[in-house]
Design an enzyme around this catalytic site. Structure first.
Site, PDB file in Angstrom:
ATOM      1  N   ARG A   1      32.502 -15.873   5.955  1.00  0.00           N
ATOM      2  CA  ARG A   1      31.797 -14.621   5.659  1.00  0.00           C
ATOM      3  C   ARG A   1      32.170 -14.075   4.280  1.00  0.00           C
ATOM      4  O   ARG A   1      31.376 -13.356   3.659  1.00  0.00           O
ATOM      5  CB  ARG A   1      32.075 -13.589   6.757  1.00  0.00           C
ATOM      6  CG  ARG A   1      31.157 -12.361   6.690  1.00  0.00           C
ATOM      7  CD  ARG A   1      31.232 -11.565   7.975  1.00  0.00           C
ATOM      8  NE  ARG A   1      30.336 -10.419   8.026  1.00  0.00           N
ATOM      9  CZ  ARG A   1      30.726  -9.151   7.884  1.00  0.00           C
ATOM     10  NH1 ARG A   1      31.994  -8.873   7.698  1.00  0.00           N
ATOM     11  NH2 ARG A   1      29.850  -8.165   7.964  1.00  0.00           N
TER      12      ARG A   1
ATOM     13  N   ILE B   1      24.992  -6.441   5.033  1.00  0.00           N
ATOM     14  CA  ILE B   1      25.206  -7.692   5.750  1.00  0.00           C
ATOM     15  C   ILE B   1      25.599  -7.249   7.161  1.00  0.00           C
ATOM     16  O   ILE B   1      26.465  -6.396   7.326  1.00  0.00           O
ATOM     17  CB  ILE B   1      26.287  -8.578   5.066  1.00  0.00           C
ATOM     18  CG1 ILE B   1      26.711  -9.745   5.948  1.00  0.00           C
ATOM     19  CG2 ILE B   1      27.518  -7.802   4.644  1.00  0.00           C
ATOM     20  CD1 ILE B   1      27.637 -10.772   5.232  1.00  0.00           C
ATOM     21  N   SER B   2      24.931  -7.781   8.171  1.00  0.00           N
ATOM     22  CA  SER B   2      25.129  -7.312   9.546  1.00  0.00           C
ATOM     23  C   SER B   2      26.552  -7.572  10.028  1.00  0.00           C
ATOM     24  O   SER B   2      27.249  -8.447   9.511  1.00  0.00           O
ATOM     25  CB  SER B   2      24.162  -8.032  10.490  1.00  0.00           C
ATOM     26  OG  SER B   2      22.851  -7.990   9.990  1.00  0.00           O
ATOM     27  N   ALA B   3      26.965  -6.823  11.046  1.00  0.00           N
ATOM     28  CA  ALA B   3      28.284  -7.024  11.652  1.00  0.00           C
ATOM     29  C   ALA B   3      28.327  -8.401  12.324  1.00  0.00           C
ATOM     30  O   ALA B   3      27.331  -8.830  12.926  1.00  0.00           O
ATOM     31  CB  ALA B   3      28.561  -5.941  12.683  1.00  0.00           C
TER      32      ALA B   3
ATOM     33  N   PHE C   1      19.624  -1.615  12.511  1.00  0.00           N
ATOM     34  CA  PHE C   1      19.293  -2.390  11.308  1.00  0.00           C
ATOM     35  C   PHE C   1      18.554  -1.506  10.305  1.00  0.00           C
ATOM     36  O   PHE C   1      17.901  -0.536  10.699  1.00  0.00           O
ATOM     37  CB  PHE C   1      18.396  -3.575  11.680  1.00  0.00           C
ATOM     38  CG  PHE C   1      19.146  -4.715  12.311  1.00  0.00           C
ATOM     39  CD1 PHE C   1      19.594  -5.772  11.537  1.00  0.00           C
ATOM     40  CD2 PHE C   1      19.409  -4.725  13.671  1.00  0.00           C
ATOM     41  CE1 PHE C   1      20.289  -6.824  12.105  1.00  0.00           C
ATOM     42  CE2 PHE C   1      20.108  -5.776  14.255  1.00  0.00           C
ATOM     43  CZ  PHE C   1      20.549  -6.831  13.470  1.00  0.00           C
TER      44      PHE C   1
END
Ligand code: SAH
Length: 210
Positions: free
Chosen positions: A32, A58-60, A201
């Protein structure tokens, strides 16, 4: 706090958010930190969303894990992703679908350019800079369609670009408050299933700003 990518993945595995060995391998192969902006690098392995600029995130990791598991990919799956962002989700998907392909769309020019550089060596990912609500007619039909931006309702083009036995996964609801939903075609009709996952989101935006 996880200090390495391996630790991050191990925790997702222990929390049962990653369940499948192939998904685990894809997460292990996708560091990541390579998708995290320099200024947040020390938070790369924290299970939270991070800013990537332009009001986007950037998503979890837990959300990427849940969505990836829910897609139930095959090695040969052809996938469309709406919202390339950092490219992290696309990179993970591409490791699982080594015989298939990932077609990912981003509307913000800078993010598109950065992701294109980062994903340069991923031979089964194609990036597009366009309005994701239109899909990619010339590449349709897809086995899976995944939206990583929030939508008020399902765009008709995505339904039209889905294979008969495929499905769509998308966060559906208001801006920043949605629920993860899955859409399948059954006897020509689109059937919706609420996956019972609340999420937040960034919303899908339209043509303005191009
Ligand atoms: N999947 C990404 C996170 C995406 S955040 C990752 O792994 O990092 C949502 C992204 O959707 C943002 O980058 C945003 O710019 C993009 N987006 C918003 N509206 C869009 C549209 N109409 N078409 C394509 N991308 C869009």
């Amino acid at each position: 706090m996880a200090k390495t990518n391996e630790e991050l993945v191990q925790r997702l595995w222990e929390r049962n958010l990653i369940k499948n060995e192939r998904v685990k391998k894809a997460f292990l192969e996708t560091d990541r930190a390579n998708f995290t902006p320099e200024e947040y690098i020390e938070k790369a392995y924290v299970d939270s969303p991070l800013s990537i600029g332009h009001g986007q995130t950037i998503s979890a990791p837990h959300m990427v894990a849940m969505m990836t598991e829910s897609l139930k990919l095959k090695e040969s799956s052809k996938v469309m992703e709406i919202g390339t962002g950092s490219g992290y989700q696309a990179a993970i998907l591409s490791k699982i679908t080594e015989e298939g392909s990932i077609h990912t769309i981003e509307r913000v020019k800078e993010l598109y350019k950065q992701a294109k550089e980062r994903l340069e060596n991923y031979n089964n990912i194609q990036l597009y800079r366009s309005d994701g609500s239109l899909g990619i007619a010339e590449e349709a039909p897809f086995d899976r369609i995944i939206s990583t931006c929030g939508i008020p309702e399902l765009p008709r083009s995505w339904e039209n670009q889905l294979k008969a036995d495929g499905f769509i996964l998308a966060p559906v609801g208001g801006s920043h408050h949605q629920r993860l939903k899955r859409y399948r075609k059954e006897q020509g009709e689109t059937v919706e299933k609420d996956l019972n996952v609340p999420c937040a989101f960034v919303p899908m935006r339209g043509e303005d700003g191009f």
